[in-house]
Design a protein around this motif. Structure first.
Motif, short mmCIF file in Angstrom:
data_model
loop_
_atom_site.label_atom_id
_atom_site.label_comp_id
_atom_site.label_asym_id
_atom_site.label_seq_id
_atom_site.Cartn_x
_atom_site.Cartn_y
_atom_site.Cartn_z
N ARG A 97 0.85 -1.19 0.00
CA ARG A 97 0.00 0.00 0.00
C ARG A 97 0.88 1.23 0.00
O ARG A 97 2.02 1.20 0.47
CB ARG A 97 -0.90 0.02 1.25
N ARG A 98 0.34 2.34 -0.51
CA ARG A 98 1.08 3.60 -0.50
C ARG A 98 0.11 4.73 -0.16
O ARG A 98 -1.08 4.66 -0.47
CB ARG A 98 1.73 3.87 -1.86
N TRP A 99 0.62 5.75 0.49
CA TRP A 99 -0.18 6.93 0.76
C TRP A 99 0.72 8.11 1.03
O TRP A 99 1.90 7.96 1.38
CB TRP A 99 -1.14 6.70 1.93
N LYS A 100 0.19 9.28 0.79
CA LYS A 100 0.93 10.51 1.04
C LYS A 100 0.91 10.83 2.53
O LYS A 100 -0.08 10.58 3.21
CB LYS A 100 0.31 11.68 0.26
N GLU A 101 1.99 11.39 3.02
CA GLU A 101 2.02 11.80 4.42
C GLU A 101 0.90 12.80 4.70
O GLU A 101 0.72 13.76 3.96
CB GLU A 101 3.37 12.44 4.76
N GLY A 102 0.13 12.54 5.74
CA GLY A 102 -0.94 13.45 6.14
C GLY A 102 -2.20 13.35 5.31
O GLY A 102 -3.16 14.08 5.55
N ALA A 103 -2.24 12.42 4.35
CA ALA A 103 -3.38 12.37 3.44
C ALA A 103 -4.49 11.43 3.91
O ALA A 103 -5.61 11.54 3.46
CB ALA A 103 -2.92 11.94 2.04
N LEU A 104 -4.17 10.50 4.79
CA LEU A 104 -5.21 9.57 5.25
C LEU A 104 -6.14 10.26 6.24
O LEU A 104 -5.71 10.96 7.15
CB LEU A 104 -4.56 8.35 5.91
N ARG A 105 -7.41 10.04 6.07
CA ARG A 105 -8.40 10.72 6.90
C ARG A 105 -8.89 9.85 8.06
O ARG A 105 -9.36 10.36 9.06
CB ARG A 105 -9.59 11.16 6.04
N LEU A 106 -8.83 8.55 7.91
CA LEU A 106 -9.32 7.65 8.95
C LEU A 106 -8.14 6.85 9.50
O LEU A 106 -7.81 5.78 8.98
CB LEU A 106 -10.40 6.71 8.41
N THR A 107 -7.51 7.37 10.51
CA THR A 107 -6.31 6.75 11.05
C THR A 107 -6.53 6.12 12.42
O THR A 107 -5.59 5.62 13.02
CB THR A 107 -5.18 7.78 11.15
N VAL A 108 -7.76 6.17 12.92
CA VAL A 108 -8.04 5.56 14.21
C VAL A 108 -7.78 4.05 14.15
O VAL A 108 -8.24 3.36 13.23
CB VAL A 108 -9.50 5.83 14.64
N GLY A 109 -7.02 3.54 15.10
CA GLY A 109 -6.73 2.12 15.15
C GLY A 109 -5.54 1.70 14.32
O GLY A 109 -5.14 0.53 14.37
N MET A 110 -4.95 2.61 13.56
CA MET A 110 -3.77 2.29 12.76
C MET A 110 -2.51 2.52 13.57
O MET A 110 -2.42 3.50 14.31
CB MET A 110 -3.71 3.15 11.49
N PRO A 111 -1.53 1.65 13.47
CA PRO A 111 -0.26 1.89 14.17
C PRO A 111 0.44 3.10 13.56
O PRO A 111 0.29 3.39 12.37
CB PRO A 111 0.53 0.61 13.94
N GLU A 112 1.22 3.79 14.38
CA GLU A 112 1.97 4.95 13.88
C GLU A 112 3.05 4.49 12.92
O GLU A 112 3.77 3.52 13.17
CB GLU A 112 2.60 5.69 15.05
N VAL A 113 3.17 5.16 11.80
CA VAL A 113 4.20 4.86 10.82
C VAL A 113 5.38 5.79 11.05
O VAL A 113 5.23 7.01 11.03
CB VAL A 113 3.67 5.02 9.38
N ILE A 114 6.54 5.22 11.30
CA ILE A 114 7.70 6.05 11.62
C ILE A 114 8.77 6.02 10.53
O ILE A 114 9.72 6.78 10.58
CB ILE A 114 8.33 5.63 12.96
N HIS A 115 8.62 5.12 9.53
CA HIS A 115 9.65 5.11 8.50
C HIS A 115 9.37 6.19 7.46
O HIS A 115 8.24 6.63 7.28
CB HIS A 115 9.76 3.73 7.84
N GLN A 116 10.43 6.60 6.77
CA GLN A 116 10.33 7.74 5.86
C GLN A 116 9.73 7.34 4.52
O GLN A 116 9.71 6.16 4.17
CB GLN A 116 11.72 8.35 5.65
N PRO A 117 9.24 8.31 3.76
CA PRO A 117 8.68 8.00 2.44
C PRO A 117 9.74 7.45 1.49
O PRO A 117 10.95 7.65 1.69
CB PRO A 117 8.17 9.36 1.95
N VAL A 118 9.28 6.75 0.48
CA VAL A 118 10.15 6.31 -0.61
C VAL A 118 9.66 6.95 -1.90
O VAL A 118 8.49 7.33 -2.02
CB VAL A 118 10.19 4.77 -0.74
N ASN A 119 10.54 7.06 -2.85
CA ASN A 119 10.22 7.68 -4.13
C ASN A 119 9.61 6.61 -5.04
O ASN A 119 10.28 5.64 -5.40
CB ASN A 119 11.49 8.25 -4.76
#
Length: 330
Positions: free
Chosen positions: A285-307
């Motif tokens: 899966r891929r998503w833009k930082e800050g773009a997801l609207r429903l993040t309740v229950g999701m673990p925090e993602v700490i790794h950096q984006p990839v190109n």
């Protein structure tokens, strides 16, 4: 000049095996702007020892002396047998083995070298921080082993260019490279290294046809002879089974991008690879930082984006291949 390592699973001349690794190797060998310093082999498209023999065969025909080092023969966790049954026997089940009848067998190879790809990659990259790019075009087992063995690898590698993953392509839940070893893919994607990813979404925008092979054949040098000879059967197989005009050339895009970055468009994404033991396993899966609207229950993602590559100019890609391989001289 870019100094590179190619970690791959080549199958040129092997019945039912994809030939895009071989084309990627050929482009790296022919391009003036690339210095190929090390080839490492991982199990995937072909068994590890078969891929090793294919790479050695190519270098032998070119009289090239570049180190080829065996790596992992199986994934970190994923069992090898089901994948070997699928990847090695599918062509026989479809009754298409005869497409490879006119190809000579691989040369005999008496080799008992140790499988130390991770050490070879780690020592080269960490010994020359910021100078070496790793092109990873098979399952990521060798690269994951390198990360585990060399804590400085992720910050020392200039870039890792990966062929793997699939996001929004009808009919594909996962791609082979991530599927064979999803745990390794997750380790590499989350390593913090500078990563560029070529998913199936962009590599299936590429196309090589028999007419393109005719053009390569006209160059009549040992490199194009090898590529044309070993690619014809796979292309016929692709046309028959996938109903394409030719065949996709997934892996070569990772090398071509190093020669001309303008052949692709790309964007930074957070990328996640599932290692769950359910129907999501190995999917990405891929998503833009800050773009997801429903993040309740999701673990925090700490790794950096990839190109992530998103589109490719196929004609410019072919021109890069033609220009490099056309001027190749032993």
């Amino acid at each position: 000049m870019k100094r590179i390592v190619i970690d791959c699973d080549p199958g040129n001349g092997i019945a039912g095996a994809n030939v895009d690794d071989g084309l990627a190797l050929a482009l790296a060998l022919a391009a003036d702007s690339i210095k190929l310093e090390l080839i490492t082999i991982v199990a995937g498209n072909t068994p590890r020892d078969t891929g090793y023999r294919v790479a050695r065969q190519l270098l032998q025909e070119l009289n090239k002396d570049i180190p080829v080092v065996k790596g992992a023969a199986q994934a970190l966790i994923e069992p090898a047998a089901p994948w070997r049954e699928q990847l090695d026997n599918n062509v026989r089940k479809q009754g298409l083995l005869s497409l490879w009848d006119n190809l000579p067998p691989l040369s005999a190879l008496n080799d008992h070298s140790a499988p130390h790809a991770a050490q070879a990659i780690g020592e080269l990259v960490c010994g020359h921080p910021g100078e070496i790019t790793v092109v990873a075009i098979g399952p990521l087992t060798n690269i994951a082993h390198t990360i585990q063995l060399y804590p400085d690898f992720a910050r020392s590698v200039a870039e890792i260019v990966i062929m793997g993953g699939v996001f929004q392509l009808d009919g594909y839940l996962k791609d082979t490279n991530f599927a064979v070893d999803p745990e390794a893919a997750k380790i590499v994607i989350e390593s913090g290294a500078n990563i560029t990813l070529a998913p199936l979404d962009v590599t299936t925008q590429t196309m090589l046809t028999h007419q393109d092979l005719d053009k390569l054949q006209s160059f009549a040098n040992p490199l194009t002879d090898f590529i044309v000879r070993t690619s014809r059967p796979w292309m016929d197989y692709s046309i028959h089974t996938r109903h394409l005009a030719g065949c996709w050339i997934h892996d070569v895009l990772c090398v071509a991008k190093l020669i001309d970055s303008d052949i692709v468009t790309s964007s930074p994404y957070i990328v996640d690879v599932s290692t769950a033991r359910d129907c999501t396993r190995a999917s990405s899966r891929r998503w833009k930082e800050g773009a997801l609207r429903l993040t309740v229950g999701m673990p925090e993602v700490i790794h950096q984006p990839v190109n992530v590559m998103e589109s490719v100019d196929n004609q410019r890609l072919l021109d890069i291949i033609f220009n490099a391989l056309g001027q190749y001289r032993c």
